[in-house]
Design a protein around this motif. Structure first.
Motif, PDB file in Angstrom:
ATOM      1  N   VAL A  42       8.446  10.154   1.294  1.00  0.00           N
ATOM      2  CA  VAL A  42       8.067   9.737   2.648  1.00  0.00           C
ATOM      3  C   VAL A  42       7.427   8.350   2.619  1.00  0.00           C
ATOM      4  O   VAL A  42       7.748   7.470   3.434  1.00  0.00           O
ATOM      5  N   LEU A  43       6.499   8.132   1.668  1.00  0.00           N
ATOM      6  CA  LEU A  43       5.854   6.818   1.566  1.00  0.00           C
ATOM      7  C   LEU A  43       6.860   5.735   1.201  1.00  0.00           C
ATOM      8  O   LEU A  43       6.797   4.614   1.714  1.00  0.00           O
ATOM      9  N   TYR A  44       7.810   6.081   0.320  1.00  0.00           N
ATOM     10  CA  TYR A  44       8.818   5.100  -0.063  1.00  0.00           C
ATOM     11  C   TYR A  44       9.706   4.743   1.114  1.00  0.00           C
ATOM     12  O   TYR A  44      10.082   3.582   1.304  1.00  0.00           O
ATOM     13  N   TYR A  76      12.780  13.604  -5.149  1.00  0.00           N
ATOM     14  CA  TYR A  76      12.442  12.276  -4.622  1.00  0.00           C
ATOM     15  C   TYR A  76      13.636  11.614  -3.953  1.00  0.00           C
ATOM     16  O   TYR A  76      13.482  10.780  -3.064  1.00  0.00           O
ATOM     17  N   HIS A  77      14.831  12.011  -4.352  1.00  0.00           N
ATOM     18  CA  HIS A  77      16.026  11.399  -3.785  1.00  0.00           C
ATOM     19  C   HIS A  77      16.413  11.952  -2.425  1.00  0.00           C
ATOM     20  O   HIS A  77      17.512  11.675  -1.929  1.00  0.00           O
ATOM     21  N   THR A  78      15.499  12.685  -1.795  1.00  0.00           N
ATOM     22  CA  THR A  78      15.654  12.986  -0.361  1.00  0.00           C
ATOM     23  C   THR A  78      15.248  11.774   0.472  1.00  0.00           C
ATOM     24  O   THR A  78      15.413  11.783   1.690  1.00  0.00           O
ATOM     25  N   GLN A  79      14.726  10.728  -0.179  1.00  0.00           N
ATOM     26  CA  GLN A  79      14.217   9.549   0.526  1.00  0.00           C
ATOM     27  C   GLN A  79      15.177   8.945   1.531  1.00  0.00           C
ATOM     28  O   GLN A  79      14.761   8.622   2.650  1.00  0.00           O
ATOM     29  N   PRO A  80      16.464   8.742   1.212  1.00  0.00           N
ATOM     30  CA  PRO A  80      17.338   8.121   2.208  1.00  0.00           C
ATOM     31  C   PRO A  80      17.468   8.936   3.471  1.00  0.00           C
ATOM     32  O   PRO A  80      17.601   8.390   4.569  1.00  0.00           O
ATOM     33  N   LEU A 138       0.831  -1.205   0.000  1.00  0.00           N
ATOM     34  CA  LEU A 138       0.000   0.000   0.000  1.00  0.00           C
ATOM     35  C   LEU A 138       0.866   1.257   0.000  1.00  0.00           C
ATOM     36  O   LEU A 138       0.584   2.227  -0.730  1.00  0.00           O
ATOM     37  N   LEU A 139       1.926   1.261   0.803  1.00  0.00           N
ATOM     38  CA  LEU A 139       2.837   2.407   0.832  1.00  0.00           C
ATOM     39  C   LEU A 139       3.549   2.551  -0.504  1.00  0.00           C
ATOM     40  O   LEU A 139       3.733   3.660  -1.017  1.00  0.00           O
ATOM     41  N   LEU A 140       3.944   1.426  -1.050  1.00  0.00           N
ATOM     42  CA  LEU A 140       4.668   1.420  -2.322  1.00  0.00           C
ATOM     43  C   LEU A 140       3.809   1.982  -3.456  1.00  0.00           C
ATOM     44  O   LEU A 140       4.252   2.840  -4.236  1.00  0.00           O
ATOM     45  N   VAL A 141       2.575   1.513  -3.543  1.00  0.00           N
ATOM     46  CA  VAL A 141       1.685   1.956  -4.607  1.00  0.00           C
ATOM     47  C   VAL A 141       1.332   3.428  -4.426  1.00  0.00           C
ATOM     48  O   VAL A 141       1.274   4.196  -5.398  1.00  0.00           O
ATOM     49  N   GLY A 142       1.099   3.837  -3.191  1.00  0.00           N
ATOM     50  CA  GLY A 142       0.833   5.246  -2.934  1.00  0.00           C
ATOM     51  C   GLY A 142       2.000   6.121  -3.359  1.00  0.00           C
ATOM     52  O   GLY A 142       1.814   7.209  -3.933  1.00  0.00           O
ATOM     53  N   ASN A 143       3.212   5.625  -3.122  1.00  0.00           N
ATOM     54  CA  ASN A 143       4.413   6.333  -3.531  1.00  0.00           C
ATOM     55  C   ASN A 143       4.456   6.502  -5.051  1.00  0.00           C
ATOM     56  O   ASN A 143       4.768   7.572  -5.573  1.00  0.00           O
ATOM     57  N   TRP A 144       4.121   5.453  -5.779  1.00  0.00           N
ATOM     58  CA  TRP A 144       4.108   5.525  -7.247  1.00  0.00           C
ATOM     59  C   TRP A 144       3.097   6.555  -7.737  1.00  0.00           C
ATOM     60  O   TRP A 144       3.393   7.362  -8.611  1.00  0.00           O
ATOM     61  N   PRO A 198      10.727  -2.909  -3.506  1.00  0.00           N
ATOM     62  CA  PRO A 198      10.248  -2.813  -4.866  1.00  0.00           C
ATOM     63  C   PRO A 198       9.488  -1.512  -5.009  1.00  0.00           C
ATOM     64  O   PRO A 198       8.373  -1.415  -4.582  1.00  0.00           O
ATOM     65  N   GLY A 199      10.096  -0.538  -5.496  1.00  0.00           N
ATOM     66  CA  GLY A 199       9.533   0.771  -5.439  1.00  0.00           C
ATOM     67  C   GLY A 199       9.435   1.443  -6.755  1.00  0.00           C
ATOM     68  O   GLY A 199       9.161   0.881  -7.741  1.00  0.00           O
TER      69      GLY A 199
END
Length: 307
Positions: free
Chosen positions: A163-165, A101-105, A76-82, A295-296
């Motif tokens: 954030v979701l990712y 998006y690369h602020t993720q780490p 659910l988090l993954l799909v929301g992220n997409w 899997p993102g």
């Protein structure tokens, strides 16, 4: 370098380069973000299920109910992220959304501190400050592909996707004992089921070219991408994985410039460099921050941090 050493290097590099073209495929399809994410889940999920069946990985697989529930949550988090990331492309540009998006780490470390009680170092706080200063510079200086200033909503959606990712990455850490191909298959099936009702409001493209772009996204940019990554990631040093992961945003920027005529201002380029440098900067001890993926957006999972 022997063939056994060069093959995973080439596989991971190819996967990251392919990732950088996802935004172009999404925009070329002409479909709304939920429909694109649904098609990616449906086509990619079906092919991954077939792959797992052919490899015999479903044989005797009886995961605990807790693992399935956790995998579904991650899905659910993954799909929301997409959905959020794909929507951000149209409101900003491929390059801007991808770099933001690369602020993720950095966000992942912050979430781990809040929810898992992990300690945040001063160096991380400094890197986070630099990265988000870069985001502010991008927001104030960047222009979309139509030449107009980027919409703040596009940058906000890319940050929300990050954030979701990061949340999906935390969930994946709880399932590191599960074969990643099976985890990906479960999550893509989850995405297919959850996003199917959205087709009533955001239908799939009616044109054949639009549908073919979505088939390409699900087949090549999802199923093939996952196989390439999972075949190589365990055979490469973490530092190599982290460094080569930055092929993704670099290729995305190049594609945006060449295919969509995006022109970087010097301030926008400076902001992008700040974000990527902060995310890639070495932690205390000298090694670049490791990559941790599920899997993102392009889809992986690695030992510690995602780029």
């Amino acid at each position: 370098m022997t063939n056994s050493e060069s093959r995973p290097l080439l596989q991971w590099s190819a996967a990251m380069a392919l990732s950088g073209t996802i935004g172009a495929v999404v925009l070329a399809s002409g479909a709304a973000a939920p429909a694109v994410a649904f098609a990616r889940c449906l086509v990619g999920g079906l092919l991954l299920v077939v792959w797992c069946l052919a490899r015999g990985w479903f044989r005797g697989w009886r995961p605990p109910r807790r693992d399935i529930v956790t995998a579904v949550l991650g899905g659910l988090l993954l799909v929301g992220n997409w959905v959020l990331l794909f929507a951000s492309y149209a409101l900003s540009s491929i390059s801007v959304s991808t770099v933001v998006y690369h602020t993720q780490p950095l966000i992942l470390v912050g979430l781990a501190a809040v929810f898992l009680g992990e300690k945040v170092s001063r160096s991380h706080l400094a890197r986070a400050g630099v990265a988000f200063a870069g985001v502010v510079v991008i927001a104030l200086s960047a222009h979309a592909d139509d030449g107009q200033p980027v919409r703040f909503a596009g940058i906000a959606l890319a940050l929300a996707a990050a954030v979701l990712y990061a949340g999906a990455s935390m969930v994946a850490k709880q399932l590191k004992h599960m074969r990643p191909h099976l985890l990906a298959a479960v999550q893509l099936v989850t995405g297919t089921v959850v996003l199917a009702p959205a087709l009533a409001f955001t239908p799939l493209p009616h044109s054949v070219p639009g549908l073919l772009w979505l088939v390409l996204l699900g087949a090549v940019h999802t199923a093939v991408l996952y196989v390439l990554m999972y075949a190589s990631i365990g055979k490469l040093p973490t530092t190599t994985v982290a460094l080569l992961s930055y092929l993704y945003p670099v290729v995305a920027v190049i594609v945006d410039v060449l295919a969509f005529g995006h022109r970087l201002s010097w301030l926008e380029a400076l902001g992008m460099l700040a974000v990527l440098a902060a995310a890639l900067a070495p932690r205390r001890g000298g090694a670049p921050a490791a990559v941790s993926r599920v899997p993102g957006r392009c889809g992986t999972r690695t030992p510690s941090r995602r780029s």
